[in-house]
Design an enzyme around this catalytic site. Structure first.
Site, short mmCIF file in Angstrom:
data_model
loop_
_atom_site.label_atom_id
_atom_site.label_comp_id
_atom_site.label_asym_id
_atom_site.label_seq_id
_atom_site.Cartn_x
_atom_site.Cartn_y
_atom_site.Cartn_z
N HIS A 1 19.83 12.33 -10.22
CA HIS A 1 20.78 11.25 -9.92
C HIS A 1 22.19 11.80 -9.77
O HIS A 1 22.45 12.95 -10.09
CB HIS A 1 20.76 10.18 -11.04
CG HIS A 1 19.57 9.27 -10.97
ND1 HIS A 1 18.39 9.54 -11.63
CD2 HIS A 1 19.38 8.10 -10.32
CE1 HIS A 1 17.52 8.58 -11.39
NE2 HIS A 1 18.09 7.70 -10.58
N LYS B 1 26.01 8.85 -13.38
CA LYS B 1 25.00 8.13 -14.17
C LYS B 1 25.16 8.47 -15.66
O LYS B 1 25.20 9.64 -16.03
CB LYS B 1 23.59 8.48 -13.69
CG LYS B 1 22.51 7.66 -14.39
CD LYS B 1 21.18 7.73 -13.67
CE LYS B 1 20.10 6.96 -14.39
NZ LYS B 1 20.40 5.54 -14.57
P1 NAD Z 1 28.49 1.20 -11.85
O1 NAD Z 1 29.13 1.89 -13.00
O2 NAD Z 1 28.94 1.52 -10.47
O3 NAD Z 1 28.61 -0.40 -12.04
C1 NAD Z 1 28.48 -1.03 -13.27
C2 NAD Z 1 29.49 -2.16 -13.29
O4 NAD Z 1 29.28 -2.93 -14.48
C3 NAD Z 1 30.95 -1.62 -13.35
O5 NAD Z 1 31.71 -2.23 -12.33
C4 NAD Z 1 31.39 -2.02 -14.73
O6 NAD Z 1 32.80 -2.33 -14.78
C5 NAD Z 1 30.54 -3.26 -14.97
N1 NAD Z 1 30.48 -3.64 -16.38
C6 NAD Z 1 30.54 -2.82 -17.48
N2 NAD Z 1 30.51 -3.57 -18.60
C7 NAD Z 1 30.41 -4.86 -18.20
C8 NAD Z 1 30.36 -6.09 -18.90
N3 NAD Z 1 30.42 -6.13 -20.24
N4 NAD Z 1 30.26 -7.25 -18.19
C9 NAD Z 1 30.22 -7.22 -16.84
N5 NAD Z 1 30.30 -6.08 -16.11
C10 NAD Z 1 30.40 -4.92 -16.80
O7 NAD Z 1 26.94 1.47 -12.03
P2 NAD Z 1 25.78 1.22 -10.95
O8 NAD Z 1 25.46 2.51 -10.27
O9 NAD Z 1 26.09 0.00 -10.14
O10 NAD Z 1 24.56 0.93 -11.94
C11 NAD Z 1 24.59 -0.17 -12.82
C12 NAD Z 1 23.32 -0.17 -13.67
O11 NAD Z 1 22.19 -0.40 -12.83
C13 NAD Z 1 23.04 1.15 -14.39
O12 NAD Z 1 22.46 0.87 -15.65
C14 NAD Z 1 22.03 1.85 -13.48
O13 NAD Z 1 21.25 2.78 -14.16
C15 NAD Z 1 21.24 0.65 -13.05
N6 NAD Z 1 20.48 0.81 -11.81
C16 NAD Z 1 19.27 0.21 -11.78
C17 NAD Z 1 18.52 0.23 -10.62
C18 NAD Z 1 17.21 -0.51 -10.59
O14 NAD Z 1 16.54 -0.54 -9.53
N7 NAD Z 1 16.81 -1.16 -11.68
C19 NAD Z 1 19.00 0.89 -9.48
C20 NAD Z 1 20.26 1.49 -9.54
C21 NAD Z 1 21.00 1.43 -10.72
#
Ligand code: NAD
Length: 265
Positions: free
Chosen positions: A153, A157
């Site tokens: 990744h 991450k």
């Molecule tokens: P990112 O860091 O770009 O986005 C996360 C967002 O959540 C940020 O904007 C952050 O400010 C916000 N955030 C943090 N705390 C918060 C809160 N208390 N309330 C509301 N918002 C809050 O990360 P990303 O790459 O978008 O990934 C987000 C999550 O999704 C990670 O856990 C990642 O591993 C997961 N993910 C899952 C899949 C899937 O298919 N299930 C795919 C990609 C990423």
């Protein structure tokens, strides 16, 4: 009537793509875009921030309006607030956030008695097919094959190993009767690091902007079988999450999976 959608983690990499794809599909009415307290873009139009054009929904640090379904791709620390909001307002929940604690996963299970929930560590169609396959491959090959899972990744991450790597391992353990997490070995280092029979090696690579690559290696003396999944961009996850959101609205309270959405459970 279009389902009313609330996006949690709305300014993040995934949240932005969910907003863009929801707008492009014309299939949702976005009514909420929630972020963490103190986010520098609170108050700005969430559609403009995401690159979808204005949607007249301001990025907020709290849940303002009740929707039909919330899609949460944020951070584990956000999970409790999202679940509480969904239960209180009878909102269906699709959560893709990884790195949740056992206790939080337990909270999802308890909440699923009141609202329909999908929790999926990977929302892409291909990876869900792989989730389904790996246990069968491991069982067919048998215990003479060493199993190693390598995931790659991007450098941003936070959690490791990835939620998807853990789901792959859990499914192999379930199918082959291995203890989980007891049989997982994370990385390998030192002078006494000989592979132990029956263990599953877990390896996390973090580099640049890799969206997501998962490889499961089954190796014995004489041959190696590798199954591999590459996510070329985040839209494969965002599109899957929206497909799940649409499917979930109106369902009975229960904990569903992407396999249910795709009809491959
Ligand atoms: P990112 O860091 O770009 O986005 C996360 C967002 O959540 C940020 O904007 C952050 O400010 C916000 N955030 C943090 N705390 C918060 C809160 N208390 N309330 C509301 N918002 C809050 O990360 P990303 O790459 O978008 O990934 C987000 C999550 O999704 C990670 O856990 C990642 O591993 C997961 N993910 C899952 C899949 C899937 O298919 N299930 C795919 C990609 C990423």
């Amino acid at each position: 009537m279009k389902p009313k959608l609330v996006v949690v983690g709305a300014a993040g990499r995934m949240g932005s793509r969910i907003i863009v794809l929801a707008v492009e599909s014309g299939g949702f009415d976005i009514v909420g875009a929630v972020e963490k307290e103190g986010h520098p873009d609170i108050g700005k139009d969430a559609g403009i921030l995401a690159g979808a054009g204005p949607i007249d929904v301001k990025l907020a640090d709290e849940f303002l309006e009740a929707g039909d379904v919330a899609v949460d791709f944020s951070q584990p620390e956000a999970a409790d607030r999202t679940i509480d909001y969904c239960i209180k307002n009878d909102v269906a929940l699709v959560s893709g956030t990884t790195g949740l604690s056992e206790q939080q996963r337990g909270k999802f299970k308890a909440a699923s008695e009141k609202i329909p929930i999908i929790y999926g560590t990977n929302m892409s169609v291909g990876m869900n097919v792989l989730f389904n396959l790996v246990g069968k491959v491991a069982t067919m090959l048998g215990d003479e094959y060493d199993i190693e899972i390598i995931e790659q990744h991007h450098r941003f991450k936070k959690d490791a190993p990835s939620g998807s790597a853990l789901t792959l391992a859990e499914n192999i353990c379930k199918a082959t009767g291995r203890d989980c997490p007891g049989s997982l070995t994370h990385g390998r280092n030192g002078k006494d690091a000989l592979r132990q029979k029956g263990t599953i090696g877990m390896h996390a690579v973090r580099a640049g902007d890799i969206t997501g690559v998962h490889s499961v290696i089954f190796g014995t003396l004489g041959e190696t079988v590798t199954v591999n999944h590459t996510a070329n961009n985040r839209d494969t996850f965002a599109g899957g999450a929206l497909r799940a959101a649409k499917w979930l609205v109106g369902k009975e309270p229960a904990l569903y999976s992407m396999a249910d959405v795709l009809g491959i459970s």
